[in-house]
Design a protein around this motif. Structure first.
Motif, mmCIF file in Angstrom:
data_model
loop_
_atom_site.group_PDB
_atom_site.id
_atom_site.type_symbol
_atom_site.label_atom_id
_atom_site.label_comp_id
_atom_site.label_asym_id
_atom_site.label_seq_id
_atom_site.Cartn_x
_atom_site.Cartn_y
_atom_site.Cartn_z
ATOM 1 N N SER A 122 0.767 -1.452 0.060
ATOM 2 C CA SER A 122 0.060 -0.034 0.104
ATOM 3 C C SER A 122 0.844 1.246 -0.064
ATOM 4 C CB SER A 122 -1.020 -0.015 1.194
ATOM 5 O OG SER A 122 -0.248 0.065 2.439
ATOM 6 N N ILE A 123 2.303 1.370 0.381
ATOM 7 C CA ILE A 123 2.909 2.381 0.209
ATOM 8 C C ILE A 123 3.869 2.184 -0.842
ATOM 9 C CG2 ILE A 123 4.967 3.708 1.752
ATOM 10 C CD1 ILE A 123 3.601 2.663 4.112
ATOM 11 N N PRO A 124 3.887 3.386 -1.668
ATOM 12 C CA PRO A 124 4.926 3.419 -2.835
ATOM 13 C C PRO A 124 6.361 3.853 -2.221
ATOM 14 C CG PRO A 124 3.373 5.406 -2.695
ATOM 15 C CD PRO A 124 2.894 4.358 -1.764
ATOM 16 N N HIS A 125 7.085 2.557 -2.180
ATOM 17 C CA HIS A 125 8.370 2.810 -1.707
ATOM 18 C C HIS A 125 9.311 3.360 -2.925
ATOM 19 C CE1 HIS A 125 7.151 0.335 1.491
ATOM 20 N NE2 HIS A 125 8.285 0.322 2.105
ATOM 21 N N TYR A 126 10.380 4.199 -2.598
ATOM 22 C CA TYR A 126 11.705 4.310 -3.433
ATOM 23 C C TYR A 126 12.627 4.561 -2.584
ATOM 24 C CZ TYR A 126 11.889 9.351 -2.410
ATOM 25 O OH TYR A 126 11.871 10.603 -1.986
ATOM 26 N N VAL A 162 6.819 12.771 8.929
ATOM 27 C CA VAL A 162 5.524 13.091 8.454
ATOM 28 C C VAL A 162 4.812 11.766 8.481
ATOM 29 C CG1 VAL A 162 5.823 15.343 7.372
ATOM 30 C CG2 VAL A 162 5.970 12.843 6.181
ATOM 31 N N SER A 163 3.468 11.660 8.260
ATOM 32 C CA SER A 163 2.904 10.614 8.100
ATOM 33 C C SER A 163 1.673 10.793 6.950
ATOM 34 C CB SER A 163 2.409 9.787 9.383
ATOM 35 O OG SER A 163 1.358 10.647 9.788
ATOM 36 N N TRP A 164 1.134 9.885 6.500
ATOM 37 C CA TRP A 164 0.016 10.249 5.351
ATOM 38 C C TRP A 164 -1.135 9.690 6.020
ATOM 39 C CZ3 TRP A 164 -0.791 11.273 0.320
ATOM 40 C CH2 TRP A 164 -1.955 11.353 -0.498
ATOM 41 N N GLU A 165 -2.156 10.622 5.978
ATOM 42 C CA GLU A 165 -3.451 10.376 6.769
ATOM 43 C C GLU A 165 -4.667 10.681 5.611
ATOM 44 O OE1 GLU A 165 -4.088 12.297 10.319
ATOM 45 O OE2 GLU A 165 -2.111 11.424 11.234
ATOM 46 N N GLY A 166 -4.541 10.092 4.419
ATOM 47 C CA GLY A 166 -5.285 10.188 3.433
ATOM 48 C C GLY A 166 -5.675 11.487 2.572
ATOM 49 N N LYS A 167 -6.195 12.217 3.322
ATOM 50 C CA LYS A 167 -6.538 13.711 2.677
ATOM 51 C C LYS A 167 -5.898 14.737 3.488
ATOM 52 C CE LYS A 167 -11.165 12.640 0.951
ATOM 53 N NZ LYS A 167 -12.528 13.181 0.927
ATOM 54 N N ALA A 168 -4.663 14.406 4.193
ATOM 55 C CA ALA A 168 -3.894 15.447 4.887
ATOM 56 C C ALA A 168 -2.561 14.590 5.242
ATOM 57 C CB ALA A 168 -4.360 15.838 6.218
ATOM 58 N N ALA A 228 6.936 7.549 7.024
ATOM 59 C CA ALA A 228 7.233 7.621 6.098
ATOM 60 C C ALA A 228 8.578 7.588 5.700
ATOM 61 C CB ALA A 228 6.800 9.216 5.456
ATOM 62 N N LEU A 229 9.570 7.162 6.621
ATOM 63 C CA LEU A 229 10.985 6.953 6.153
ATOM 64 C C LEU A 229 11.357 5.906 7.021
ATOM 65 C CD1 LEU A 229 13.425 9.498 4.906
ATOM 66 C CD2 LEU A 229 14.053 8.131 6.911
ATOM 67 N N ILE A 230 12.383 4.894 6.349
ATOM 68 C CA ILE A 230 13.295 4.231 7.462
ATOM 69 C C ILE A 230 14.639 4.221 6.762
ATOM 70 C CG2 ILE A 230 12.616 2.169 6.213
ATOM 71 C CD1 ILE A 230 13.141 0.588 8.598
ATOM 72 N N ASP A 279 8.243 7.175 1.388
ATOM 73 C CA ASP A 279 6.926 6.890 0.994
ATOM 74 C C ASP A 279 6.867 7.938 0.103
ATOM 75 O OD1 ASP A 279 4.485 7.201 0.507
ATOM 76 O OD2 ASP A 279 3.579 7.004 2.434
ATOM 77 N N HIS A 280 6.599 7.653 -1.306
ATOM 78 C CA HIS A 280 6.523 8.838 -2.311
ATOM 79 C C HIS A 280 5.526 9.666 -2.282
ATOM 80 C CE1 HIS A 280 8.401 10.693 -5.831
ATOM 81 N NE2 HIS A 280 9.088 9.723 -6.232
#
Length: 414
Positions: free
Chosen positions: A207-211, A264-270, A353-355, A386-387
């Motif tokens: 579910s997370i687009p890694h790069y 940061v973290s992804w929360e859908g619309k924010a 969002a990062l490791i 997390d792109h």
């Protein structure tokens, strides 16, 4: 009055627990707050305390067995009262008849609440209704969607339905190699931790687009400073020593403070941007991996980070961490250098969002400023990003900051 002792939720992600040891036997008295059992969660082995005093009348879940959160695991009461009504299978008291309401008292809180009872994931035409991500995960896990009932609107199968089915699916034992005897193969049960790791990493990778961004650090200045500091510490009345990993913790926390877009973290619309760097440290334990968290790492000195990191790692290996000590991390550092791994890419620990993955310190030929080939000390770092929220330029700036701090490490002492 006799009551059921239920399985408490001992960690934020806990759905069930496994009884490791009962500290009390049936018929023994217990006091409120007394430890009556040890429970394995998906993260640690924790003490289970009694919520009130009484006698342990009946154990409902034996050692080695599992129980869902809030499920009864024992009965506590006085020594002479009846507990028949609390035993599994006891008939529930009849409910008083009430007229059916003509209309609901309030509107349903979610759209899924209005789905008719018995709704399934199939439309009238027979087509299975599922989200694209749910289909992808099911396909990769060789899981048939026809066996699932969806929890989404209209019975639609969602990602969480597939992940739950995959994590609870029994694993078939592989056929033994030709000529092998049955004693040479074993089917090992999954621990609570390993089940959770499998579900979380599958969700992360699908579910997370890694790069990935990789950089090589000149570690010679860091090695020299570490040696000098450890010589100074040796003169003090303590056995404290600094490791390369301690400097990496400090550099990672400081770089994240300077480039807050990675914290940061992804929360859908924010996008949630954290005001503090809560640095998680990946620690290997016998049956999996756990990430204890150093809170407010950006405000702590090199020696503070070193002490706290070592203390948390030691308790993690003993499975003695408290829930607040391994939850709430905002980014993670994973170091496999001690195993001789020169470079690797880690999987992001959601909702982060990062490791940052750290490889081994190696000697190799490098070209010096005067174009001469000399022996260099190098460390390779790989940032998994997390792109959706960490663009390439942001990840690159983060690694540039780490490189500057490690190659001019005196700044880490300020």
């Amino acid at each position: 009055m006799a009551k059921q002792l239920t399985m408490p939720q001992l960690s934020p992600s806990m759905a069930e627990g496994r009884l490791v040891t009962w500290r009390k036997k049936e018929g023994e008295p217990i006091e409120e707050g007394e430890v009556v059992a040890e429970v394995e969660t998906d993260k640690a082995v924790m003490d289970l305390e009694a919520f009130e005093s009484g006698v342990l009348r009946k154990i409902l879940v034996q050692e080695g067995e599992r129980a869902a959160v809030n499920a009864p695991i024992a009965i506590v009461g006085s020594a002479d009262e009846s507990i028949e009504s609390l035993l599994p299978g006891a008939a529930a008291p009849p409910a008083a008849a009430q007229p059916a309401p003509s209309a609901p008292a309030s509107s349903p809180p979610e759209k899924t609440a209005s789905v008719p009872s018995g709704a399934t994931s199939r439309e009238e035409s027979g087509r299975i209704r599922a989200s694209p991500l749910a289909k992808k995960i099911a396909r990769e896990g060789a899981l048939s969607l026809s066996s699932l009932s969806g929890s989404g609107p209209g019975g639609r199968i969602l990602q969480r339905d597939v992940l739950q089915a995959l994590s609870s699916r029994p694993v078939a034992a592989p056929a033994p190699p030709r000529g092998a005897t049955p004693e040479e193969t074993r089917l090992l049960p999954l621990s609570m931790m390993r089940e959770q790791i499998g579900a979380r990493l599958l969700a992360s990778k699908t579910s997370i687009p890694h790069y990935y961004l990789e950089i090589e650090i000149d570690a010679a200045p860091l090695i020299a400073l570490r040696s000098e500091l450890n010589d100074a510490l040796a003169a003090l009345p303590s056995d404290e020593k600094l490791s390369i990993n301690d400097f990496l913790l400090k550099a990672t926390a400081e770089a994240a403070r300077r480039v807050p877009e990675v914290n940061v973290s992804w929360e859908g619309k924010a996008i949630r941007q954290y005001g503090a760097v809560h640095l998680a440290l990946a620690v290997a334990v016998p049956d999996g991996l756990i990430t204890p968290v150093i809170r407010d790492a950006q405000d702590k000195s090199l020696r503070q980070l070193a002490r706290e990191g070592k203390e948390l790692a030691a308790r993690a290996r003993e499975r003695k961490l408290k829930p607040e000590e391994y939850s709430g991390g905002t980014l993670t550092l994973s170091n496999l250098g001690m195993y001789g791994i020169e470079s690797f890419a880690a999987i992001i620990n959601p909702p982060q969002a990062l490791i940052l993955a750290v490889g081994a310190l190696t000697k190799k030929p490098v070209v010096a400023e005067n174009d001469l080939i000399v022996v260099g000390h190098r460390v390779r770092l790989v940032a998994s990003c997390d792109h959706r929220i960490v663009d390439g330029s942001i990840g690159a700036r983060f690694l540039q900051e780490i490189r500057g701090l490690l190659e001019r490490p005196l700044a880490l002492l300020l």
